[in-house]
Design a protein around this motif. Sequence first.
Motif, PDB file in Angstrom:
ATOM      1  N   GLY A   1       0.733  -1.299   0.030  1.00  0.00           N
ATOM      2  CA  GLY A   1       0.222   0.036  -0.033  1.00  0.00           C
ATOM      3  C   GLY A   1       0.972   1.284  -0.133  1.00  0.00           C
ATOM      4  N   VAL A   2       2.009   1.120  -0.500  1.00  0.00           N
ATOM      5  CA  VAL A   2       3.042   2.401  -0.486  1.00  0.00           C
ATOM      6  C   VAL A   2       2.313   3.255  -1.737  1.00  0.00           C
ATOM      7  N   PHE A   3       1.857   2.800  -2.618  1.00  0.00           N
ATOM      8  CA  PHE A   3       1.409   3.580  -3.915  1.00  0.00           C
ATOM      9  C   PHE A   3       0.143   3.873  -3.951  1.00  0.00           C
ATOM     10  N   TYR A   4      -0.797   2.889  -3.013  1.00  0.00           N
ATOM     11  CA  TYR A   4      -1.988   3.166  -3.460  1.00  0.00           C
ATOM     12  C   TYR A   4      -2.879   2.718  -1.945  1.00  0.00           C
ATOM     13  N   SER A   5      -4.107   3.260  -1.774  1.00  0.00           N
ATOM     14  CA  SER A   5      -5.058   2.570  -0.829  1.00  0.00           C
ATOM     15  C   SER A   5      -5.447   1.210  -1.031  1.00  0.00           C
ATOM     16  N   ILE A   6      -5.472   0.316  -0.290  1.00  0.00           N
ATOM     17  CA  ILE A   6      -5.931  -1.047  -0.619  1.00  0.00           C
ATOM     18  C   ILE A   6      -7.282  -1.078  -0.899  1.00  0.00           C
ATOM     19  N   HIS A   7      -7.984  -0.035  -0.489  1.00  0.00           N
ATOM     20  CA  HIS A   7      -9.571  -0.045  -0.891  1.00  0.00           C
ATOM     21  C   HIS A   7      -9.828   0.085  -2.314  1.00  0.00           C
ATOM     22  N   ALA A   8      -8.482   0.518  -3.108  1.00  0.00           N
ATOM     23  CA  ALA A   8      -8.566   0.819  -4.630  1.00  0.00           C
ATOM     24  C   ALA A   8      -8.270  -0.559  -5.234  1.00  0.00           C
ATOM     25  N   LEU A   9      -8.212  -1.859  -4.297  1.00  0.00           N
ATOM     26  CA  LEU A   9      -7.530  -2.784  -5.085  1.00  0.00           C
ATOM     27  C   LEU A   9      -8.818  -3.910  -5.406  1.00  0.00           C
ATOM     28  N   PRO A  10      -9.146  -4.893  -6.218  1.00  0.00           N
ATOM     29  CA  PRO A  10      -9.988  -5.854  -6.406  1.00  0.00           C
ATOM     30  C   PRO A  10     -10.034  -6.430  -4.879  1.00  0.00           C
ATOM     31  N   GLU A  11     -11.194  -7.162  -4.790  1.00  0.00           N
ATOM     32  CA  GLU A  11     -11.516  -7.824  -3.415  1.00  0.00           C
ATOM     33  C   GLU A  11     -10.384  -8.823  -2.992  1.00  0.00           C
ATOM     34  N   PHE A  12      -9.901  -9.752  -3.913  1.00  0.00           N
ATOM     35  CA  PHE A  12      -8.906 -10.683  -3.735  1.00  0.00           C
ATOM     36  C   PHE A  12      -7.704 -10.072  -3.192  1.00  0.00           C
ATOM     37  N   TRP A  13      -7.246  -9.041  -4.044  1.00  0.00           N
ATOM     38  CA  TRP A  13      -5.825  -8.488  -3.560  1.00  0.00           C
ATOM     39  C   TRP A  13      -5.900  -7.719  -2.351  1.00  0.00           C
ATOM     40  N   GLN A  14      -7.091  -7.186  -2.064  1.00  0.00           N
ATOM     41  CA  GLN A  14      -7.452  -6.428  -0.826  1.00  0.00           C
ATOM     42  C   GLN A  14      -7.427  -7.293   0.360  1.00  0.00           C
ATOM     43  N   GLN A  15      -7.925  -8.419   0.241  1.00  0.00           N
ATOM     44  CA  GLN A  15      -7.981  -9.566   1.255  1.00  0.00           C
ATOM     45  C   GLN A  15      -6.444  -9.943   1.406  1.00  0.00           C
ATOM     46  N   LEU A  16      -5.708 -10.310   0.284  1.00  0.00           N
ATOM     47  CA  LEU A  16      -4.254 -10.708   0.553  1.00  0.00           C
ATOM     48  C   LEU A  16      -3.532  -9.786   0.979  1.00  0.00           C
ATOM     49  N   SER A  17      -3.802  -8.585   1.057  1.00  0.00           N
ATOM     50  CA  SER A  17      -2.875  -7.352   1.607  1.00  0.00           C
ATOM     51  C   SER A  17      -2.991  -7.278   3.104  1.00  0.00           C
ATOM     52  N   TYR A  18      -4.380  -7.963   3.643  1.00  0.00           N
ATOM     53  CA  TYR A  18      -4.418  -8.210   5.058  1.00  0.00           C
ATOM     54  C   TYR A  18      -3.422  -9.043   5.728  1.00  0.00           C
ATOM     55  N   PHE A  19      -2.666 -10.008   4.791  1.00  0.00           N
ATOM     56  CA  PHE A  19      -1.810 -10.765   5.367  1.00  0.00           C
ATOM     57  C   PHE A  19      -0.154 -10.409   5.359  1.00  0.00           C
ATOM     58  N   ASN A  20      -0.125  -9.310   4.678  1.00  0.00           N
ATOM     59  CA  ASN A  20       1.151  -8.563   4.471  1.00  0.00           C
ATOM     60  C   ASN A  20       1.575  -7.695   5.662  1.00  0.00           C
ATOM     61  N   PRO A  21       2.508  -8.211   6.500  1.00  0.00           N
ATOM     62  CA  PRO A  21       2.685  -7.325   7.832  1.00  0.00           C
ATOM     63  C   PRO A  21       3.154  -6.036   7.562  1.00  0.00           C
ATOM     64  N   PHE A  22       3.963  -5.792   6.386  1.00  0.00           N
ATOM     65  CA  PHE A  22       4.361  -4.407   5.975  1.00  0.00           C
ATOM     66  C   PHE A  22       3.079  -3.555   5.503  1.00  0.00           C
ATOM     67  N   PHE A  23       2.049  -3.895   5.159  1.00  0.00           N
ATOM     68  CA  PHE A  23       0.754  -2.994   5.182  1.00  0.00           C
ATOM     69  C   PHE A  23       0.393  -2.590   6.188  1.00  0.00           C
ATOM     70  N   TYR A  24       0.463  -3.075   7.368  1.00  0.00           N
ATOM     71  CA  TYR A  24       0.138  -2.415   8.616  1.00  0.00           C
ATOM     72  C   TYR A  24       1.116  -1.303   9.114  1.00  0.00           C
TER      73      TYR A  24
ATOM     74  N   ALA B   1      -4.679  11.244  10.036  1.00  0.00           N
ATOM     75  CA  ALA B   1      -5.606  10.744  10.893  1.00  0.00           C
ATOM     76  C   ALA B   1      -6.600   9.771  10.280  1.00  0.00           C
ATOM     77  N   GLN B   2      -6.242   9.462   8.945  1.00  0.00           N
ATOM     78  CA  GLN B   2      -7.229   8.574   8.446  1.00  0.00           C
ATOM     79  C   GLN B   2      -6.101   7.198   7.929  1.00  0.00           C
ATOM     80  N   SER B   3      -6.839   5.943   7.846  1.00  0.00           N
ATOM     81  CA  SER B   3      -6.170   4.942   7.400  1.00  0.00           C
ATOM     82  C   SER B   3      -7.212   3.744   7.045  1.00  0.00           C
ATOM     83  N   ASP B   4      -6.506   2.697   6.362  1.00  0.00           N
ATOM     84  CA  ASP B   4      -7.480   1.900   5.790  1.00  0.00           C
ATOM     85  C   ASP B   4      -7.889   0.965   7.019  1.00  0.00           C
TER      86      ASP B   4
END
Lengths: 310, 255
Positions: free
Chosen positions: B185-208, B219-222
């Motif tokens: 999510g360095v270059f985008y908000s994960i909400h802009a991703l398709p559902e599958f990739w969005q779900q996959l991002s939750y398993f990536n510790p770097f995302f958090y 003061a806003q976050s995914d």
Amino acid sequence: MSTPSAVCFHQVTKKYGDLSALKGISFEVEEGAFFGLLGPNGAGKSTLINAMSGLVIPTSGRIAIQGFDVQKEYRQTRRLLGLVPQELIADPFFSIRELLELQSGYFGLRGAQQKAWVGELLERLALSDKSDANTAQLSGGMKRRVLIAMALVHRPRVLVLDEPTAGVDVDLRRTLWAFTKELHQQGHTIILTTHYLEEAEALCDKVAIMQKGEVKALDSTQALLSKHHYRYLRVTLASEANQLIAPLQARLVEKESNGLVFKLEKTASLSQLLAWLHESQLEVTDVSSRDASLEEVFLDLTAEGGSDAK
Amino acid sequence: MQNNWFGCWALFVKEVRRFYSVVVQTVFAPIVATLLYLLVFGHVLDTQIETYASVSYSQFLIPGLVMMAILQNSFSNTSSSLIQSKMHGNLSFVLLSPISAFEFYSAFVLASVVRGVVVGLGILIVGVIGFDLTWQSPLWVLVFAILSAAMMGGLGVLAGIVSDKYDHLSAFQNFVIMPLTFLSGVFYSIHALPEFWQQLSYFNPFFYMVDGFRYGFFAQSDVSVYLSLSITVLFLILISSINLILLNKGVKIRQ
């Protein structure tokens, strides 16, 4: 209460897969000794001294430095021990002085007194002129001196030198001999591994000979030499020897144009040898005798099926 | 057993001086490389990608790039220092000293935090000056910067321990660190991703780490900042525990 020995090995083993590098080594090095650890390549000398310093973790057994366990009381043992490794290690990011100051820091040593000691080490090992040079750019001999300075930076009681004179020129070898002798006289216990057996003979008061992970012999250098069953006789002849009778041929170890060297049992008489020479119709002009050198004792002990002087 | 914190400090100083001695390579080059991302992506995509309300894409991008630089440089510092020391043999200088596994680990990780934060700060200064970036909560920014750098420094120690040659480390860097960073999510908000990739991002510790860091600015976050904090701390503890076990056993550094 007796003083603990400088180093105590008790049933030390080290296995690398199926290979047994150390097979139950047990011996002690007395406080203040100049101890030689000898053996052919692969005998286990470096493994043993690396186990002393904690770079190798033994499979079983115990090693103690002045009574402190190398594994459980590593802070004490590492303060007591200085190791000069065999490999010429450098750190390309730092100068000699920086490395020595950093190494002092690892031991928690700082202040004017430590700075002065670093300066003294640089001076004593003839490194002052190069103290700001990067260690990666130094010659082999210089790197060796830096490693000795690194090992001494915390003033250890026990100094272990793994092949310190390998690949160094004669001048530096003599300088290092003199320096280690001086450290020994100051009360340091010195443990030396070397391939130069004349070095061990000249410096060490006690020697262990290792082979295939075992100690084959352990005694004072003099006792080890005197235990040897042979002496060497050099015979100079009036003319070249063309034929020798069987008992002489069996004892011949070296042949030059007019000279022969025989390896003779200490119990054998000189007159018997002269009689055999007479029987071979050889005219003798000179005979000289000498005891075995440490190198000959070493070769005898480490030869397959060699006698065990333990 | 008595501590040797001065020894630990000396090792920390050595590690900082090591990267400072090649500061162009270790600090300036990653700052310039990251700013090029900002220049190219920010310029091209500034009006194309929607992010948070009243936040331009360039402003959104900067915290992501800063965190990416922190993650990559913290990892590089420990991993390259360890592998170089192993290859040159000079790691034995430290191993012969009375420094414990915990002191050894702390010194390496702290130095990696310094490098990560210095590189991140360099990029941030450009962002603040050039793109009118402000932060809502500097404390969150600082907490995520330090914890993430420490976690990645720890991961670098792990990679340095297990690698036997530069090739192993390069594989770790290119096949683990790089993809996880780019997909965090360095270059985008994960909400802009398709559902599958969005779900996959939750398993990536770097995302958090990226998301929590970004929260400090907008003061806003995914996801909830507390979830991000918990996962970052959890990974830091996990990686540190593995490292301390390996270092205490001497795996791959003591024979």
